[in-house]
Design an enzyme around this catalytic site. Sequence first.
Site, short mmCIF file in Angstrom:
data_model
loop_
_atom_site.label_atom_id
_atom_site.label_comp_id
_atom_site.label_asym_id
_atom_site.label_seq_id
_atom_site.Cartn_x
_atom_site.Cartn_y
_atom_site.Cartn_z
N ASP A 203 0.82 -1.21 0.00
CA ASP A 203 0.00 0.00 0.00
C ASP A 203 0.85 1.27 0.00
O ASP A 203 0.33 2.36 -0.16
CB ASP A 203 -0.94 -0.01 1.22
CG ASP A 203 -2.15 0.89 1.03
OD1 ASP A 203 -2.58 1.08 -0.12
OD2 ASP A 203 -2.67 1.41 2.04
N SER A 227 -7.79 5.20 -0.26
CA SER A 227 -7.88 3.91 -0.94
C SER A 227 -9.31 3.37 -0.83
O SER A 227 -9.92 3.42 0.24
CB SER A 227 -6.92 2.90 -0.31
OG SER A 227 -5.58 3.36 -0.39
N GLN A 277 -5.40 -1.55 -7.33
CA GLN A 277 -6.10 -0.71 -6.35
C GLN A 277 -6.84 0.40 -7.07
O GLN A 277 -6.32 0.98 -8.02
CB GLN A 277 -5.10 -0.10 -5.36
CG GLN A 277 -5.76 0.74 -4.27
CD GLN A 277 -4.73 1.40 -3.36
OE1 GLN A 277 -4.23 2.48 -3.67
NE2 GLN A 277 -4.42 0.75 -2.25
#
Length: 285
Positions: A203, A227, A277
């Site tokens: 991440d 996110s 993502q």
Amino acid sequence: MLDVTKRLVELLDLSPIGDDHFQGDSEDLGFPNVFGGQVLGQALMAASRTVEDRLCHSLHAYFLRPGNHSMPIDYEVQRVRDGGSFSVRRVIARQDGKEILTGSMSFQVDEQGFDHQFDMPDAPEPEALESEKALGKKLAEQMPEKLRDNLTRERPIEIRPVNPIHPLHPEKRSPHKQSWFRAQGPLPDDPVLHRCLLTYASDFHFLSTAMNPHGVTFMSKKLQVASLDHAIWFHRDFRMDEWLLYDKDSPSASGGRGFNRGNFYNREGVLVASTTQEALIRQRS
């Protein structure tokens, strides 16, 4: 193992609080909310604790609410199915009784089959690059005082970005980014831990790939960033205490969202994991 890495390993070592229920502490990385990679890594650890002799090959999760880093996180694991080759688990992460993440993980027995991969892209060797911490020290005097400690702190995951962007003076670039990653110090020979650590690290430096073409960073004013989801596929064995190249691109941004893709390669050019993502990138008036 360095103390800072040991603390991260301990952060991922959840405490059982009931049948298929676990609890993990939260860490404050200087962000307004809990770092999403922490919740992802702990969720994968929780699911892995309910599976024997199978390793995770894919993870799909949605971030539902921002997490509070001053509170622990409870993880409920639901045993969806145990088949002959695959096991599926659903994980719900909660704080104060509210869901902050929901995800599904699939686990597979060790199996041989067809094998191919993309070639590893060109990238400078990590020894030729400065670490994120070293770069942070150079920028510290230019940054707001409240952010300086975060820029210069010790990190369990060493990150060496290729061609880093100045956070206060970004220029427009192509939607591509590269960084080298590795954990600080040797780790135990536990493939579950290595997968959870890669999940945690995946991440970092990911969402901002979709910002490159627009000349903005997390420091830009009137920008709301978060996110929305995260997915990982584990292809081959790897070690997080050895250098991995994280090669990322962003094929599209639209509707206030940016879409990102990534591939992790080891130094021998073996593709070990892939990520995707979608993130909220909203300009406020």
